[in-house]
Motif scaffolding. Structure first.
Motif, short mmCIF file in Angstrom:
data_model
loop_
_atom_site.label_atom_id
_atom_site.label_comp_id
_atom_site.label_asym_id
_atom_site.label_seq_id
_atom_site.Cartn_x
_atom_site.Cartn_y
_atom_site.Cartn_z
N ARG A 134 0.80 -1.06 0.10
CA ARG A 134 0.05 -0.09 0.05
C ARG A 134 0.82 1.30 0.07
O ARG A 134 1.92 1.30 0.54
CB ARG A 134 -0.79 0.23 1.32
CG ARG A 134 -2.30 -0.96 0.93
CD ARG A 134 -2.99 -0.81 2.50
NE ARG A 134 -2.45 -1.22 3.62
CZ ARG A 134 -1.93 -0.55 4.64
NH1 ARG A 134 -1.99 0.86 4.40
NH2 ARG A 134 -1.15 -0.91 5.61
N LEU A 135 0.38 2.28 -0.79
CA LEU A 135 1.12 3.48 -0.72
C LEU A 135 0.73 4.47 0.32
O LEU A 135 -0.45 4.66 0.66
CB LEU A 135 0.91 4.19 -2.29
CG LEU A 135 1.42 5.64 -2.25
CD1 LEU A 135 2.85 5.56 -2.25
CD2 LEU A 135 1.00 6.35 -3.77
N LEU A 136 1.69 4.82 1.10
CA LEU A 136 1.37 5.59 2.51
C LEU A 136 1.50 6.97 2.15
O LEU A 136 0.93 7.73 2.49
CB LEU A 136 2.26 5.28 3.44
CG LEU A 136 2.15 3.61 4.12
CD1 LEU A 136 3.17 3.24 5.33
CD2 LEU A 136 0.63 3.57 4.87
N ASP A 137 2.74 7.37 1.59
CA ASP A 137 2.73 8.86 1.32
C ASP A 137 4.04 8.99 0.32
O ASP A 137 4.78 8.03 0.24
CB ASP A 137 3.35 9.45 2.74
CG ASP A 137 3.28 10.70 2.49
OD1 ASP A 137 2.73 11.50 1.76
OD2 ASP A 137 3.92 11.42 3.97
N ILE A 138 4.25 10.12 -0.01
CA ILE A 138 5.42 10.53 -0.93
C ILE A 138 5.97 12.11 -0.56
O ILE A 138 5.12 12.60 -0.26
CB ILE A 138 4.93 10.76 -2.53
CG1 ILE A 138 4.32 9.21 -2.95
CG2 ILE A 138 6.11 11.16 -3.46
CD1 ILE A 138 3.96 9.43 -4.41
N LYS A 139 7.27 11.89 -0.13
CA LYS A 139 7.76 13.16 0.08
C LYS A 139 8.95 13.55 -0.65
O LYS A 139 9.84 12.67 -1.44
CB LYS A 139 8.53 12.75 1.33
CG LYS A 139 7.55 12.66 2.53
CD LYS A 139 6.79 13.87 2.94
CE LYS A 139 5.57 13.72 4.10
NZ LYS A 139 4.95 14.78 4.41
N SER A 140 8.98 14.88 -1.11
CA SER A 140 10.26 15.36 -1.55
C SER A 140 11.40 15.87 -0.84
O SER A 140 10.76 16.82 -0.01
CB SER A 140 9.71 16.63 -2.90
OG SER A 140 10.80 17.16 -3.38
N LEU A 141 12.37 15.49 -0.41
CA LEU A 141 13.22 15.77 0.39
C LEU A 141 13.95 17.29 0.26
O LEU A 141 14.08 17.73 -0.83
CB LEU A 141 14.55 14.80 0.44
CG LEU A 141 14.25 13.50 0.63
CD1 LEU A 141 15.60 12.34 0.69
CD2 LEU A 141 13.20 13.05 1.97
N ASP A 142 13.78 17.97 1.54
CA ASP A 142 14.35 19.36 1.62
C ASP A 142 13.89 20.25 0.62
O ASP A 142 14.10 21.39 0.39
CB ASP A 142 15.91 19.45 1.51
CG ASP A 142 16.45 20.67 1.93
OD1 ASP A 142 16.11 20.98 3.03
OD2 ASP A 142 17.29 21.13 1.29
N GLU A 143 12.41 19.96 0.17
CA GLU A 143 11.84 20.86 -0.73
C GLU A 143 11.22 22.05 0.61
O GLU A 143 10.55 21.65 1.46
CB GLU A 143 10.47 20.01 -1.36
CG GLU A 143 9.75 20.95 -2.30
CD GLU A 143 8.88 20.28 -3.05
OE1 GLU A 143 7.82 21.10 -3.54
OE2 GLU A 143 8.88 19.06 -3.21
N PRO A 144 11.16 23.36 0.23
CA PRO A 144 11.73 23.93 -1.27
C PRO A 144 13.17 24.18 -1.37
O PRO A 144 13.28 24.92 -2.28
CB PRO A 144 10.44 25.01 -1.12
CG PRO A 144 10.54 25.57 0.16
CD PRO A 144 10.67 24.37 1.05
#
Length: 303
Positions: free
Chosen positions: A77-87
């Protein structure tokens, strides 16, 4: 089982976009020519275009500029998606969060598409550049090492899965794999354009592109789990529906998710309900715990 255990992260699906280190290129490739960083990048890109047909520069001269990671449970299952150190998109901070996050989640399986050749080596070299220690990744356990080429438990490269560790070529890459499942694939930006987007300061577009690649990789991962018998086609269908609902919800505040849904199409399922049940059962994994039927001849005493 508690909800916390159900939601434990077992897979980290990620993608990295990178930019050239012009000062390093100038120092290593054009020593004594007094080229600026921009001049060195431009010259090396021209050489690469002539040599390979692409301006893409080898990862040894690159640093990460966008790292996007999807958190996935043991039941996919997909829990979450994160872009590191954005912005902010600071390469040294992204690299630190990448490796520390992996340890914080108890060292789950990395999942990539062509990550064995690019993404993982890039992030290893970034740790080297920025003075980070990652001893749990560089464990000294011989063939059981997490960095072993064939250690898929630590790192599943979906391209290697689909090519039998590069015994065959996968012409079309992630774009082809995703579109064969009805998912968007490339939507304008491509990897060799990242440098130009960075040069004009459009880091958010790079992150959005990276996020969409991670979504594509997740859906290719799901079908790969069907292929290898770890999930059934019906389970995959349910997981895709759940992920689609999550992306739609995120699209209200995430432009990348909105763009992804604008290009979404459905996979055409060839299995009809009225088809031969024997054929349809081929889409379901075999329960390894079930006893295997024996050939009657094998129970006979040898003559």
């Amino acid at each position: 089982m508690s909800q916390a255990n159900c939601d434990a992260v077992a897979h980290l699906i990620f993608d990295v976009e990178s930019i050239a280190d012009g000062e390093l290129i100038a120092a290593v490739r054009y020593s004594g020519e007094k080229l600026s960083a921009d001049e060195a990048i431009e010259r090396y890109q021209a050489e690469r275009l002539e040599q390979t047909g692409s301006t893409f520069i080898p990862h040894t001269f690159m640093v990460p500029i966008s790292v996007v990671i999807a958190k996935v449970t043991a039941d996919f299952r997909l829990l979450d998606i994160k872009s590191l150190d954005e912005p902010h998109f600071r390469p040294h901070v992204m690299t630190k969060h990448f490796w520390q996050g992996w340890e914080a989640y108890q060292m789950p399986q990395w999942v990539t598409f062509n990550g064995r050749s690019f993404d993982i080596p890039l992030m290893e070299l970034a740790a080297f550049r920025f003075g980070l220690s990652i001893p749990k990744w560089f464990d000294d356990s011989g063939y059981k090492s997490r960095r072993n080429r064939f250690s898929t438990g630590s790192h599943l490269d979906l391209q290697e899965l689909l090519t039998n560790f590069s015994a065959a070529r996968f012409n079309g890459g992630l774009n082809l794999a995703a579109q064969s499942l009805g998912k968007p694939g490339k939507m304008g930006l491509s990897g060799d354009q990242v440098q130009s987007y960075y040069d004009r300061g459009d880091l958010k577009a790079i992150s959005d592109y990276c996020r969409c690649d991670v979504l594509d990789t997740y859906f290719v991962f799901l079908r790969s789990m069907v292929l290898t018998g770890r999930a059934s086609l019906s389970q995959e269908t349910e997981l895709v529906d759940q992920a689609k609902a999550w992306i739609v919800e995120q699209a209200e505040s995430c432009q990348a998710c909105a763009d992804y849904m604008d290009h979404w199409s459905e996979w055409t399922n060839p299995w009809q309900l009225d088809e031969d049940e024997t054929l349809a059962s081929a889409t379901h994994p075999v329960d390894q715990a079930d006893p295997q039927p024996q050939d009657a001849a094998s129970n006979e005493s040898p003559q």
